[in-house]
Write a protein that holds these residues in place. Sequence first.
Motif, PDB file in Angstrom:
ATOM      1  N   SER A 112     -10.605   1.754  -4.483  1.00  0.00           N
ATOM      2  CA  SER A 112      -9.601   1.362  -5.639  1.00  0.00           C
ATOM      3  C   SER A 112      -9.506  -0.109  -5.508  1.00  0.00           C
ATOM      4  O   SER A 112      -8.838  -0.636  -6.402  1.00  0.00           O
ATOM      5  CB  SER A 112      -8.535   2.223  -5.892  1.00  0.00           C
ATOM      6  OG  SER A 112      -7.679   2.144  -4.605  1.00  0.00           O
ATOM      7  N   THR A 123      -5.086  -0.738   4.611  1.00  0.00           N
ATOM      8  CA  THR A 123      -5.149   0.490   4.382  1.00  0.00           C
ATOM      9  C   THR A 123      -6.213   1.342   5.228  1.00  0.00           C
ATOM     10  O   THR A 123      -5.705   2.607   5.762  1.00  0.00           O
ATOM     11  CB  THR A 123      -5.799   0.847   2.708  1.00  0.00           C
ATOM     12  OG1 THR A 123      -5.053   0.174   1.783  1.00  0.00           O
ATOM     13  CG2 THR A 123      -5.939   2.057   2.624  1.00  0.00           C
ATOM     14  N   VAL A 129       0.760  -1.130   0.047  1.00  0.00           N
ATOM     15  CA  VAL A 129      -0.096  -0.020   0.047  1.00  0.00           C
ATOM     16  C   VAL A 129       1.210   1.217   0.023  1.00  0.00           C
ATOM     17  O   VAL A 129       0.625   2.124  -0.719  1.00  0.00           O
ATOM     18  CB  VAL A 129      -0.980   0.084   1.172  1.00  0.00           C
ATOM     19  CG1 VAL A 129      -1.565   1.330   1.385  1.00  0.00           C
ATOM     20  CG2 VAL A 129      -2.035  -1.155   0.966  1.00  0.00           C
ATOM     21  N   ASN A 160       3.329   1.070  -3.454  1.00  0.00           N
ATOM     22  CA  ASN A 160       2.563   0.841  -5.190  1.00  0.00           C
ATOM     23  C   ASN A 160       1.414   1.178  -5.105  1.00  0.00           C
ATOM     24  O   ASN A 160       0.717   1.204  -6.148  1.00  0.00           O
ATOM     25  CB  ASN A 160       2.490  -0.791  -5.288  1.00  0.00           C
ATOM     26  CG  ASN A 160       3.732  -1.435  -5.125  1.00  0.00           C
ATOM     27  OD1 ASN A 160       4.862  -0.892  -5.647  1.00  0.00           O
ATOM     28  ND2 ASN A 160       3.927  -2.645  -4.522  1.00  0.00           N
ATOM     29  N   THR A 161       0.842   2.372  -4.096  1.00  0.00           N
ATOM     30  CA  THR A 161      -0.364   2.876  -4.467  1.00  0.00           C
ATOM     31  C   THR A 161      -0.076   4.432  -4.425  1.00  0.00           C
ATOM     32  O   THR A 161       0.896   4.867  -3.971  1.00  0.00           O
ATOM     33  CB  THR A 161      -1.316   2.489  -3.607  1.00  0.00           C
ATOM     34  OG1 THR A 161      -1.029   2.897  -2.255  1.00  0.00           O
ATOM     35  CG2 THR A 161      -1.652   1.097  -3.548  1.00  0.00           C
ATOM     36  N   ASN A 162      -1.188   5.301  -4.721  1.00  0.00           N
ATOM     37  CA  ASN A 162      -0.990   6.593  -4.325  1.00  0.00           C
ATOM     38  C   ASN A 162      -1.376   7.009  -2.798  1.00  0.00           C
ATOM     39  O   ASN A 162      -2.205   8.179  -2.610  1.00  0.00           O
ATOM     40  CB  ASN A 162      -1.951   7.492  -5.167  1.00  0.00           C
ATOM     41  CG  ASN A 162      -1.528   7.241  -6.617  1.00  0.00           C
ATOM     42  OD1 ASN A 162      -0.123   7.112  -6.902  1.00  0.00           O
ATOM     43  ND2 ASN A 162      -2.411   7.261  -7.569  1.00  0.00           N
TER      44      ASN A 162
END
Length: 304
Positions: free
Chosen positions: A259, A274, A88, A91-93
């Motif tokens: 997402s 998250t 998380v 590799n995510t925003n």
Amino acid sequence: MSTLDSPPSAVVTGKPAEKTTPRRPSTRRGEIGRGGALASHGILVVASVVALFPVAWLVFLSLGPDKDDYLRPGGIWGKMTLDNYAFVLQNTNFFDWLKSSLIVSLGTTVIGVLVAATTGYAVSRMRFPGYKKFMWVLLVTQMFPVAVLMVPMYQILSDLQLIDTYFGLILVYCSTAVPYCAWLMKGYFDTIPFEIDEAGRVDGLSPFGTFVRLILPLAKPGLAVAAFYSFITAFGEVAFATTFMLDDEKYTLAVGLQSFVSEHDAQRNLMAATAVLIAIPVSAFFYLVQKNLVAGLTAGGTKG
């Protein structure tokens, strides 16, 4: 024989003296006996378990490496890992979502508390025509569901060119937080003696100076509750943020969490990780204001 030399009454009557047993102290009014204390502690333990279990379960599921581990939670014990958190964060925003959430939440808190405090103070101290109806109008605004407000708010923000902007979303959240916080602050200002305002006027302060220098320092508990409510309202809201924010980098954390859910799949392990990370800023903000929360929640209901 004189009276002073007379024997005790037990000798005179020929009966042995009765032993006086100390009385057990009766339970006073308002005190709880041992059974009541055990029952109350048992209820508090059960309530604590009920409150903490979802949080503990969420943290436990976030340690499972497979998205379907929630179906077989017993298998997580042998393969616990922090890979979900690493994915998380890397590799995510996530940090873009966190920045957007903090900008919107803190902006809503500052503007909302400022407007609510001045509104509550004005209604508490000033008797202008229609002040009671004004407070009822603020209360009526809380009756409309999000689905009803979505279209007119979108049209207003579109006309003002505030779609996909932080300021536009802050204004939307303030329209939700300010009415409740104004009622809250009005009730708290009612508990502050009016003589303090008069003392400020005697010392030469203007009404605004009296409000800033004398009243606001005394209203810290009420301000803390209003700030906490405004922050939570903006931080966890999904519907407005999904509709009014179009850029992926401007998504808030609540929207970014979606997402991980697609039409045919849901990465529940990443969602759990998250969600745990999302709870950290809220917990930190709660820690900062928790000293004043209890006083602020109870004081507003004592007068007015």
